[in-house]
Design an enzyme around this catalytic site. Structure first.
Site, PDB file in Angstrom:
ATOM      1  N   ASP A  25       0.956  -1.140  -0.049  1.00 59.07           N
ATOM      2  CA  ASP A  25      -0.069  -0.021   0.126  1.00 59.07           C
ATOM      3  C   ASP A  25       0.865   1.372   0.166  1.00 59.07           C
ATOM      4  O   ASP A  25       2.136   1.118   0.400  1.00 59.07           O
ATOM      5  CB  ASP A  25      -0.884  -0.044   1.111  1.00 59.07           C
ATOM      6  CG  ASP A  25      -1.855   1.134   1.196  1.00 59.07           C
ATOM      7  OD1 ASP A  25      -2.432   1.348   0.113  1.00 59.07           O
ATOM      8  OD2 ASP A  25      -2.029   1.736   2.030  1.00 59.07           O
ATOM      9  N   SER A  26       0.362   2.598  -0.405  1.00 60.69           N
ATOM     10  CA  SER A  26       0.992   3.744  -0.419  1.00 60.69           C
ATOM     11  C   SER A  26       1.359   4.086   1.152  1.00 60.69           C
ATOM     12  O   SER A  26       2.395   4.924   1.276  1.00 60.69           O
ATOM     13  CB  SER A  26       0.421   4.844  -1.144  1.00 60.69           C
ATOM     14  OG  SER A  26      -0.907   4.903  -0.606  1.00 60.69           O
ATOM     15  N   TYR A  57      -0.532   8.832  -2.421  1.00 65.05           N
ATOM     16  CA  TYR A  57      -0.736   8.392  -3.920  1.00 65.05           C
ATOM     17  C   TYR A  57      -1.506   9.268  -4.695  1.00 65.05           C
ATOM     18  O   TYR A  57      -1.645   9.599  -5.911  1.00 65.05           O
ATOM     19  CB  TYR A  57      -0.612   6.943  -4.342  1.00 65.05           C
ATOM     20  CG  TYR A  57       0.715   6.203  -4.205  1.00 65.05           C
ATOM     21  CD1 TYR A  57       1.747   6.898  -3.740  1.00 65.05           C
ATOM     22  CD2 TYR A  57       0.658   5.057  -4.756  1.00 65.05           C
ATOM     23  CE1 TYR A  57       2.853   5.968  -3.365  1.00 65.05           C
ATOM     24  CE2 TYR A  57       1.857   4.214  -4.839  1.00 65.05           C
ATOM     25  CZ  TYR A  57       3.003   4.740  -4.126  1.00 65.05           C
ATOM     26  OH  TYR A  57       4.228   4.087  -4.103  1.00 65.05           O
ATOM     27  N   GLY A  58      -2.829   9.638  -3.946  1.00 69.03           N
ATOM     28  CA  GLY A  58      -3.932   9.839  -4.504  1.00 69.03           C
ATOM     29  C   GLY A  58      -3.947  10.936  -5.717  1.00 69.03           C
ATOM     30  O   GLY A  58      -4.848  11.012  -6.584  1.00 69.03           O
ATOM     31  N   CYS A  88      -4.460  -1.424  -2.141  1.00 71.46           N
ATOM     32  CA  CYS A  88      -4.373   0.019  -2.576  1.00 71.46           C
ATOM     33  C   CYS A  88      -5.401   0.347  -3.592  1.00 71.46           C
ATOM     34  O   CYS A  88      -5.163  -0.173  -4.622  1.00 71.46           O
ATOM     35  CB  CYS A  88      -3.075   0.871  -2.681  1.00 71.46           C
ATOM     36  SG  CYS A  88      -2.901   2.546  -3.068  1.00 71.46           S
ATOM     37  N   ASN A  89      -6.301   0.972  -3.439  1.00 69.86           N
ATOM     38  CA  ASN A  89      -7.355   1.508  -4.519  1.00 69.86           C
ATOM     39  C   ASN A  89      -6.598   2.403  -5.643  1.00 69.86           C
ATOM     40  O   ASN A  89      -6.777   2.076  -6.751  1.00 69.86           O
ATOM     41  CB  ASN A  89      -8.679   1.944  -4.024  1.00 69.86           C
ATOM     42  CG  ASN A  89      -9.519   1.052  -3.407  1.00 69.86           C
ATOM     43  OD1 ASN A  89     -10.427   0.376  -4.178  1.00 69.86           O
ATOM     44  ND2 ASN A  89      -9.521   0.875  -2.085  1.00 69.86           N
ATOM     45  N   THR A  90      -5.901   3.248  -5.186  1.00 69.22           N
ATOM     46  CA  THR A  90      -5.245   4.006  -6.142  1.00 69.22           C
ATOM     47  C   THR A  90      -4.276   3.226  -7.017  1.00 69.22           C
ATOM     48  O   THR A  90      -4.363   3.455  -8.164  1.00 69.22           O
ATOM     49  CB  THR A  90      -4.429   5.281  -5.566  1.00 69.22           C
ATOM     50  OG1 THR A  90      -5.638   6.070  -4.774  1.00 69.22           O
ATOM     51  CG2 THR A  90      -3.918   6.168  -6.289  1.00 69.22           C
ATOM     52  N   GLU A 173      -5.567   9.425   8.948  1.00 69.69           N
ATOM     53  CA  GLU A 173      -4.019   9.435   9.352  1.00 69.69           C
ATOM     54  C   GLU A 173      -3.609  10.181  10.285  1.00 69.69           C
ATOM     55  O   GLU A 173      -2.551  10.095  10.997  1.00 69.69           O
ATOM     56  CB  GLU A 173      -3.310   9.638   7.949  1.00 69.69           C
ATOM     57  CG  GLU A 173      -3.507   8.571   7.078  1.00 69.69           C
ATOM     58  CD  GLU A 173      -2.462   8.505   5.992  1.00 69.69           C
ATOM     59  OE1 GLU A 173      -1.664   9.374   5.808  1.00 69.69           O
ATOM     60  OE2 GLU A 173      -2.189   7.479   5.320  1.00 69.69           O
ATOM     61  N   CYS A 207     -11.865   2.911  -0.565  1.00 68.76           N
ATOM     62  CA  CYS A 207     -10.431   3.187  -0.158  1.00 68.76           C
ATOM     63  C   CYS A 207     -10.125   2.327   1.071  1.00 68.76           C
ATOM     64  O   CYS A 207     -11.131   2.336   2.060  1.00 68.76           O
ATOM     65  CB  CYS A 207     -10.297   4.676   0.191  1.00 68.76           C
ATOM     66  SG  CYS A 207      -8.939   5.086   1.026  1.00 68.76           S
ATOM     67  N   THR A 208      -8.907   1.987   1.331  1.00 68.41           N
ATOM     68  CA  THR A 208      -8.722   0.831   2.638  1.00 68.41           C
ATOM     69  C   THR A 208      -8.449   1.509   3.550  1.00 68.41           C
ATOM     70  O   THR A 208      -8.834   1.212   4.666  1.00 68.41           O
ATOM     71  CB  THR A 208      -7.495  -0.025   2.300  1.00 68.41           C
ATOM     72  OG1 THR A 208      -6.705   0.991   1.888  1.00 68.41           O
ATOM     73  CG2 THR A 208      -7.858  -1.069   0.851  1.00 68.41           C
ATOM     74  N   HIS A 209      -8.561   2.959   3.904  1.00 65.67           N
ATOM     75  CA  HIS A 209      -8.572   3.829   5.103  1.00 65.67           C
ATOM     76  C   HIS A 209     -10.120   3.878   5.623  1.00 65.67           C
ATOM     77  O   HIS A 209     -10.331   3.940   6.735  1.00 65.67           O
ATOM     78  CB  HIS A 209      -8.179   5.220   4.844  1.00 65.67           C
ATOM     79  CG  HIS A 209      -6.548   5.677   4.499  1.00 65.67           C
ATOM     80  ND1 HIS A 209      -5.877   4.961   3.664  1.00 65.67           N
ATOM     81  CD2 HIS A 209      -5.846   5.939   5.374  1.00 65.67           C
ATOM     82  CE1 HIS A 209      -4.743   5.274   3.617  1.00 65.67           C
ATOM     83  NE2 HIS A 209      -4.721   6.220   4.785  1.00 65.67           N
TER      84      HIS A 209
END
Length: 289
Positions: A25-26, A57-58, A88-90, A173, A207-209
């Site tokens: 993931d980023s 990364y977005g 990571c979706n991006t 974050e 988004c994994t967040h």
């Protein structure tokens, strides 16, 4: 909290001799997916790599995200990971297809890279009665229109409304996602999405967040709307993938060991990562570039 079992002594050499599943993931969000993967497949060895030094990364271009993602994937390959999950979706939206089509067949024919978008797209239609789906994600994921394309492949009759949520990742974050200050932005983006289509009855958190915001999102959403996270979906998909690819599955060491790496500051990663993983983490700093 009990620390996760780690491979700490000469990790690069150990991992090369004991092949592992790589998870990339980023930054931190992929840890929500990783947690579910370990829960369903605890017997395997894993390496998690977060490219925190270059996150987020977005808002980067396709070309930049592709280059960053490829560097990290190749680093995981070099550590002995024949299979890498882009949690990571991006990265899945902007780099996965190019890596699968233009790199693996010619440079790494015995390696595989999987993402998080397709497993979600394959089943999302089962969660809607109205055939109206909402997708909430970062600007990069939304602008890529990857969910539109992938969902329409499997459920061509479904209508999709999208909503970018640029403030959600910074809130999470900075560990402010459950504070009263987050309420405004959660309500803002949810209401903006629902205003685009009042018949939405399923929302994908792309988004994994975002699983960390589920309690606040649920406070706003009507109870009849399904809220679909990716963690268990991706983990279940990996279970099936390994069952269907025994030639790859047999290469993975089954010692139940996990190692964490970050390209950023170790102390920052260790402090923030536990928010996503739910346990204390001790990471090793490494650079893929």
């Amino acid at each position: 909290m009990q620390a996760v079992s780690l491979i700490m002594i000469q990790p690069f050499f150990i991992m090369k001799n004991k092949q592992s599943i790589g998870v990339f993931d980023s930054g931190y969000g992929g840890l929500t997916v990783f947690k579910s993967i370990i829960g369903k497949l605890p017997e395997y060895n894993y390496i998690y790599f977060g490219d925190n030094a270059r996150a987020p990364y977005g808002d980067h271009s396709f070309e930049t995200i592709y280059q960053y993602t490829l560097e990290c994937v190749e680093w995981l390959f070099a550590q002995g990971c024949p299979l890498v999950i882009l949690a990571c979706n991006t990265a899945s939206a902007k780099a996965l297809r190019s890596i699968q089509q233009n790199v693996l067949p010619y440079k790494y024919p015995n390696h595989r890279v999987l993402g998080v978008i397709r497993p979600t797209a394959e089943i999302v239609g089962e969660y809607t009665q109205t055939k109206r789906i909402g997708v909430m994600g970062t600007r990069g994921t939304i602008n890529s229109e990857s969910y539109l394309m992938e969902i329409n492949k499997f459920f061509p009759g479904v209508q999709i409304a999208q909503q970018s949520c640029p403030m959600w990742v910074p809130l999470i974050e900075n560990n402010e996602h459950l504070s009263p200050g987050a309420d405004y932005f959660v309500e803002k983006y949810v209401n903006e999405l629902l205003s685009k289509d009042s018949n939405i009855d399923c929302i994908v958190l792309a988004c994994t967040h975002y699983p960390l915001l589920v309690p606040k999102i649920r406070e706003i959403l009507p109870p009849e709307i399904n809220l679909l996270g990716q963690s268990d979906i991706v983990a279940d998909s990996l279970v099936l993938y390994l069952q269907n690819h025994p030639e790859l599955e047999s290469q993975i060491a089954k010692e139940g060991k996990t190692a964490f790496f970050t390209s950023g500051d170790q102390e920052d990663f260790n402090s923030s990562a536990s928010i996503f993983f739910g346990e204390e983490i001790v990471a090793i700093r490494a650079s893929p570039y």
